[in-house]
Design an enzyme around this catalytic site. Structure first.
Site, PDB file in Angstrom:
ATOM      1  N   TYR A 184      -7.364  43.620  80.184  1.00 13.82           N
ATOM      2  CA  TYR A 184      -7.722  42.202  80.077  1.00 13.82           C
ATOM      3  C   TYR A 184      -9.093  41.933  80.684  1.00 13.82           C
ATOM      4  O   TYR A 184      -9.891  41.181  80.139  1.00 13.82           O
ATOM      5  CB  TYR A 184      -6.699  41.313  80.761  1.00 13.82           C
ATOM      6  CG  TYR A 184      -5.268  41.491  80.340  1.00 13.82           C
ATOM      7  CD1 TYR A 184      -4.913  42.095  79.136  1.00 13.82           C
ATOM      8  CD2 TYR A 184      -4.245  41.064  81.158  1.00 13.82           C
ATOM      9  CE1 TYR A 184      -3.601  42.248  78.765  1.00 13.82           C
ATOM     10  CE2 TYR A 184      -2.915  41.212  80.791  1.00 13.82           C
ATOM     11  CZ  TYR A 184      -2.598  41.809  79.588  1.00 13.82           C
ATOM     12  OH  TYR A 184      -1.282  41.961  79.236  1.00 13.82           O
ATOM     13  N   GLU A 236     -20.710  28.580  65.862  1.00 19.08           N
ATOM     14  CA  GLU A 236     -20.128  29.446  64.843  1.00 19.08           C
ATOM     15  C   GLU A 236     -20.635  30.877  65.009  1.00 19.08           C
ATOM     16  O   GLU A 236     -19.857  31.837  64.962  1.00 19.08           O
ATOM     17  CB  GLU A 236     -20.472  28.926  63.435  1.00 19.08           C
ATOM     18  CG  GLU A 236     -19.798  27.628  63.057  1.00 19.08           C
ATOM     19  CD  GLU A 236     -20.506  26.365  63.551  1.00 19.08           C
ATOM     20  OE1 GLU A 236     -20.135  25.279  63.083  1.00 19.08           O
ATOM     21  OE2 GLU A 236     -21.430  26.449  64.399  1.00 19.08           O
ATOM     22  N   LYS A 252     -17.144  23.474  73.013  1.00 17.45           N
ATOM     23  CA  LYS A 252     -18.372  23.018  73.660  1.00 17.45           C
ATOM     24  C   LYS A 252     -18.124  21.594  74.162  1.00 17.45           C
ATOM     25  O   LYS A 252     -18.359  20.616  73.446  1.00 17.45           O
ATOM     26  CB  LYS A 252     -19.520  23.060  72.640  1.00 17.45           C
ATOM     27  CG  LYS A 252     -20.884  22.786  73.187  1.00 17.45           C
ATOM     28  CD  LYS A 252     -21.911  22.998  72.075  1.00 17.45           C
ATOM     29  CE  LYS A 252     -23.305  22.712  72.558  1.00 17.45           C
ATOM     30  NZ  LYS A 252     -24.302  22.945  71.516  1.00 17.45           N
TER      31      LYS A 252
END
Length: 123
Positions: free
Chosen positions: A53, A73, A99
């Site tokens: 992890y 994106e 965001k």
């Protein structure tokens, strides 16, 4: 298929179209899901049989903070690419990039994108 989820990973970076975003930076939140076969880890209880992890988080951090992008994106795609490089056992990735400080024409709100990709060569 089995999945590993990492949620609400927070990073400070400088992505965005506007000069102020490049100069001031802001916080980005990332949710990540990686699909892979975890049966060996389930049976053995051995660390080597799963994906680290911490290694995943470091890969995401490098993708978020290492390069500046205009679009979240493209940032999401860079995260997917980094995750696939982290461990070859990962077959599919979903990433959501949020965001919270996006320049929206309202007093509050967030912008986010979510993409899902299979490892190249996997259908």
């Amino acid at each position: 298929m089995d999945a590993i989820h990492l949620k609400d990973l927070a990073f400070f970076a400088y992505h965005g179209l506007y000069e102020e975003e490049a100069r001031l930076g802001q916080r980005f939140l990332v949710d990540l899901t990686c699909w892979l076969d975890l049966s060996a880890a389930c049976e053995s209880d051995e660390y080597e049989q799963t994906v680290c992890y911490a290694g995943l988080v470091k890969s995401v951090e490098q993708a978020v903070t290492g390069t500046r992008f205009n679009l979240i994106e493209r940032l999401a795609a860079a995260i997917v690419e980094a995750v696939f490089k982290t461990d070859e056992r990962i077959q599919k990735v979903r990433v959501k990039v949020e965001k919270p400080g996006a320049p929206l024409p309202v007093p509050s709100g967030t912008a986010s994108v979510e993409i899902m990709r299979n490892r190249p060569g996997i259908t």
